[in-house]
Every structure is written in C-alpha cells, then in structure tokens.
Design a protein around this motif. Sequence first.
Motif, mmCIF file in Angstrom:
data_model
loop_
_atom_site.group_PDB
_atom_site.id
_atom_site.type_symbol
_atom_site.label_atom_id
_atom_site.label_comp_id
_atom_site.label_asym_id
_atom_site.label_seq_id
_atom_site.Cartn_x
_atom_site.Cartn_y
_atom_site.Cartn_z
ATOM 1 N N GLN A 191 -2.406 12.895 -1.634
ATOM 2 C CA GLN A 191 -2.514 11.279 -0.904
ATOM 3 C C GLN A 191 -1.908 10.800 -1.834
ATOM 4 O OE1 GLN A 191 -6.393 8.710 -1.009
ATOM 5 N NE2 GLN A 191 -5.484 7.496 0.139
ATOM 6 N N ILE A 192 -0.387 9.653 -1.188
ATOM 7 C CA ILE A 192 0.478 8.990 -1.770
ATOM 8 C C ILE A 192 -0.224 7.671 -1.744
ATOM 9 C CG2 ILE A 192 2.719 8.208 -2.448
ATOM 10 C CD1 ILE A 192 2.847 11.377 -1.893
ATOM 11 N N ASN A 193 -0.559 7.664 -3.483
ATOM 12 C CA ASN A 193 -1.326 6.058 -3.797
ATOM 13 C C ASN A 193 -1.036 5.451 -5.079
ATOM 14 O OD1 ASN A 193 -2.920 4.303 -4.464
ATOM 15 N ND2 ASN A 193 -4.720 5.640 -3.525
ATOM 16 N N PRO A 194 -0.269 4.158 -4.623
ATOM 17 C CA PRO A 194 -0.016 3.014 -5.462
ATOM 18 C C PRO A 194 -0.669 3.387 -7.567
ATOM 19 C CG PRO A 194 0.332 2.239 -3.980
ATOM 20 C CD PRO A 194 -0.218 3.716 -3.185
ATOM 21 N N THR A 195 -1.663 4.037 -6.683
ATOM 22 C CA THR A 195 -2.378 3.423 -7.503
ATOM 23 C C THR A 195 -1.934 5.070 -9.432
ATOM 24 O OG1 THR A 195 -4.713 3.805 -6.224
ATOM 25 C CG2 THR A 195 -5.423 4.024 -8.776
ATOM 26 N N ILE A 196 -1.694 5.601 -8.343
ATOM 27 C CA ILE A 196 -0.563 6.996 -9.883
ATOM 28 C C ILE A 196 0.208 5.559 -10.203
ATOM 29 C CG2 ILE A 196 0.332 8.862 -9.393
ATOM 30 C CD1 ILE A 196 -0.440 9.437 -6.710
ATOM 31 N N MET A 197 0.852 4.925 -10.314
ATOM 32 C CA MET A 197 1.594 4.025 -10.562
ATOM 33 C C MET A 197 1.299 3.551 -11.400
ATOM 34 S SD MET A 197 4.986 5.506 -10.333
ATOM 35 C CE MET A 197 5.381 6.211 -8.860
ATOM 36 N N ALA A 198 -0.267 2.760 -11.219
ATOM 37 C CA ALA A 198 -1.340 1.754 -12.757
ATOM 38 C C ALA A 198 -1.224 2.931 -13.777
ATOM 39 C CB ALA A 198 -2.086 1.530 -11.887
ATOM 40 N N ALA A 199 -1.851 3.955 -12.868
ATOM 41 C CA ALA A 199 -2.288 4.795 -13.925
ATOM 42 C C ALA A 199 -1.160 5.455 -15.145
ATOM 43 C CB ALA A 199 -2.649 6.494 -13.569
ATOM 44 N N PRO B 233 0.800 -1.114 0.227
ATOM 45 C CA PRO B 233 0.403 -0.271 0.265
ATOM 46 C C PRO B 233 0.776 1.497 -0.001
ATOM 47 C CG PRO B 233 0.362 -0.896 2.180
ATOM 48 C CD PRO B 233 1.235 -2.069 1.070
ATOM 49 N N TYR B 234 1.861 1.168 -0.795
ATOM 50 C CA TYR B 234 3.003 2.441 -0.160
ATOM 51 C C TYR B 234 4.015 1.871 -1.374
ATOM 52 C CZ TYR B 234 5.093 -0.442 3.132
ATOM 53 O OH TYR B 234 5.646 -2.334 3.647
ATOM 54 N N PHE B 235 4.830 3.535 -2.380
ATOM 55 C CA PHE B 235 5.832 3.067 -2.931
ATOM 56 C C PHE B 235 6.806 2.166 -2.288
ATOM 57 C CE2 PHE B 235 4.252 7.286 -4.596
ATOM 58 C CZ PHE B 235 3.456 6.535 -5.597
ATOM 59 N N SER B 236 7.172 1.022 -2.409
ATOM 60 C CA SER B 236 8.168 0.339 -1.622
ATOM 61 C C SER B 236 8.971 -0.908 -2.862
ATOM 62 C CB SER B 236 7.847 -0.800 -0.723
ATOM 63 O OG SER B 236 8.964 -1.848 -0.684
ATOM 64 N N PHE B 237 10.256 -0.456 -3.622
ATOM 65 C CA PHE B 237 11.325 -1.046 -4.197
ATOM 66 C C PHE B 237 12.263 -1.444 -3.833
ATOM 67 C CE2 PHE B 237 14.115 -1.158 -7.818
ATOM 68 C CZ PHE B 237 12.842 -1.133 -8.734
ATOM 69 N N PRO B 238 12.639 -2.824 -3.925
ATOM 70 C CA PRO B 238 12.405 -4.031 -5.082
ATOM 71 C C PRO B 238 10.956 -4.066 -4.459
ATOM 72 C CG PRO B 238 14.381 -4.482 -3.837
ATOM 73 C CD PRO B 238 14.208 -3.499 -3.488
ATOM 74 N N VAL C 213 -3.875 15.674 -14.291
ATOM 75 C CA VAL C 213 -4.201 16.734 -13.598
ATOM 76 C C VAL C 213 -5.093 15.506 -11.970
ATOM 77 C CG1 VAL C 213 -5.614 18.376 -12.222
ATOM 78 C CG2 VAL C 213 -4.714 18.109 -14.606
ATOM 79 N N GLN C 214 -5.449 14.456 -12.254
ATOM 80 C CA GLN C 214 -5.625 13.411 -10.923
ATOM 81 C C GLN C 214 -4.615 12.578 -10.469
ATOM 82 O OE1 GLN C 214 -8.415 12.928 -9.796
ATOM 83 N NE2 GLN C 214 -8.318 11.597 -8.434
ATOM 84 N N MET C 215 -3.804 12.619 -11.699
ATOM 85 C CA MET C 215 -2.517 12.308 -11.113
ATOM 86 C C MET C 215 -1.636 13.226 -10.096
ATOM 87 S SD MET C 215 -1.380 9.937 -14.618
ATOM 88 C CE MET C 215 0.217 9.879 -13.866
ATOM 89 N N PHE C 216 -1.475 14.292 -10.795
ATOM 90 C CA PHE C 216 -0.815 15.445 -9.648
ATOM 91 C C PHE C 216 -1.132 15.891 -8.118
ATOM 92 C CE2 PHE C 216 0.181 19.920 -8.830
ATOM 93 C CZ PHE C 216 1.097 19.974 -8.803
ATOM 94 N N SER C 217 -3.002 15.452 -8.469
ATOM 95 C CA SER C 217 -3.024 15.964 -7.411
ATOM 96 C C SER C 217 -3.222 14.719 -6.527
ATOM 97 C CB SER C 217 -4.782 16.070 -7.523
ATOM 98 O OG SER C 217 -5.128 16.875 -8.401
ATOM 99 N N GLY C 218 -3.060 13.764 -7.162
ATOM 100 C CA GLY C 218 -2.966 12.140 -5.878
ATOM 101 C C GLY C 218 -1.668 12.427 -5.284
ATOM 102 N N ILE C 219 -0.413 12.774 -6.339
ATOM 103 C CA ILE C 219 0.818 12.885 -5.517
ATOM 104 C C ILE C 219 0.338 13.846 -4.819
ATOM 105 C CG2 ILE C 219 3.166 13.734 -6.164
ATOM 106 C CD1 ILE C 219 2.760 12.089 -8.830
ATOM 107 N N ARG C 220 0.514 15.189 -5.154
ATOM 108 C CA ARG C 220 0.096 16.316 -3.624
ATOM 109 C C ARG C 220 -0.915 15.792 -3.031
ATOM 110 N NH1 ARG C 220 -2.764 21.430 -6.086
ATOM 111 N NH2 ARG C 220 -4.659 20.077 -5.281
#
Length: 273
Positions: A240-248, A48-53, A231-238
């Motif tokens: 709420q950090i959500n990995p759905t942005i990476m899917a988009a 549920p968060y950005f984790s790499f690898p 714009v939705q991706m930008f708002s998501g980053i600003r």
Amino acid sequence: MTVLGLSSYSQPPERFARSGLIVVVTFVLLFLIAPLFIVVPLSFSNDPYFSFPVKMYSLRWFRDFFGDDRWMASLNNSVITAAFTTILSTALGTMAALGLSHPSFPFRRTVNAILIAPMIVPVVIVAVGDYLLYGHVGLTNTRTGLVLAHTVLATPFVVITVTATLATYDVALTRAARSLGASPLSAFLRVTMPVILPGLVAGAVFAFATSFDEVVVALFMTSAEQRTLPVQMFSGIRDQINPTIMAAATMLLGLSAMLFVLVAWLGARGRAR
C-alpha cells in the motif's frame, strides 16, 4: 588575499583548474543528496499520495506514524534488535581485534579476511545462509535468530574500527600494568579500554546503524511479530503506497545524521588525544 582558495599570485590556469574542481565537487554532492530533497519534503506533505512539489505542508504523516500500532511495534522491534546486536557485536568484535593485534597471532590475515567477509559477500547470500542454518535449530522467525544474524553483519565494523585504534596503542602501557600486578582483565579495563574507547564506541555506533537499517536479512528471519521498521517500510511500499513511509524515512535519515556526527566527534576526539 585569496581567490577560490588560491593566493592572489596564482596563474589563470590554476584558477581555471580550481573552478573546474569546485564545479565537479558540487555536482557530485548534489548527485548524492538529490534523493533526500525528494524524501524529506514529501514526509511533510498533507496530500494522501506522493505529489512533488509539495502543495501544503503538515505533520499529518508523522502523527499517523506515532498513532499506528504496526509502525510503533516495528520501531520497538528495531530498537530492541539493534541494542542487543550492538552489545553482542561490540563484545565479539573487540575481543577479535585484541586477538588480531597480538604479534604472535597465527594466520592473522586469513582470520581477518574471514571476519570481514560478511561486509563483502552479497547480503542476500548471507540472508539465505542464515535462514537455512537457523532453520535447523528453530531460530527463524525469532528475535534471537535476527539478533544473531545481524551480529554477523555488524561485527566486522567493530573489528575494523577497534583494530585501527589499536594500531596506535602503545602495548608498553599494558606490560607496565601487568608488571605492577594487574590481572589481564584489570589491565584491559583500566589501561587499554580508556585509550581505545573512541574506536570502540565508533564501532558500536556502526553496529547499531547496521542492524537498525538492515532489511534483507530481516525479511528472511522475521515473522509479523518481529517485523522491524525497514521491513515495515518495504511492506508498505509493496502492499500500500502510503506517505507514512516518507515520515519513517525522514526519521531514519535524522538518526543516521546524528550517528554520523557522533562518529565524526569521536574521531576528532581520538586524534586529539
């Protein structure tokens, strides 16, 4: 027999130079595509968060994307806006390119420079200008205003691609059609357009991609109802950090790759004709 693309008779300095060139080209390619190696795997992460690898892969964030009304509404807005922008910019850009290709067109270089200026001027300046201009006529926070603003950004790509195609077009074909009684519109549709079609379609593809990926102008020109996918991706980053942005982002990359392949195919087809 060849070694590193050179003949077997090549000298050691030539082989050393070719090896160095291959290393440099490989480094540049890795530098350019390195961000993609982060974005694409993260879009398939189950965390549920950005984790790499990535520890565990899943389609969780793609399901979240297609199951969220906000993401689907923004995708719908992007597609509609890009479609109308493509139609408008393709029509205007093609007419402008046809006019510029005429031998007696006055101030051709000046007009051409004005037409492609939106490609050179910083986008934020264009966005502020659009916001102030369209605000006076009530077009801010409307889809119509966003389409018109994106058309300004996308039209130069159509002008450039169609102008490049017209550079190799034989105007004697149009003259022959006119001498046989064809009207100007009929000569264009039945003679000129089939010849320049690859360049016209390539310009339309660039126009669609320009509108679909654009975020700065959309931030100025849209409200929550017209919010586009970037714009939705930008708002998501600003907000709420959500990995759905990476899917988009992965889907946008896939779309860009398909458009690139389409433009390359059209270019190859145009050269073969």
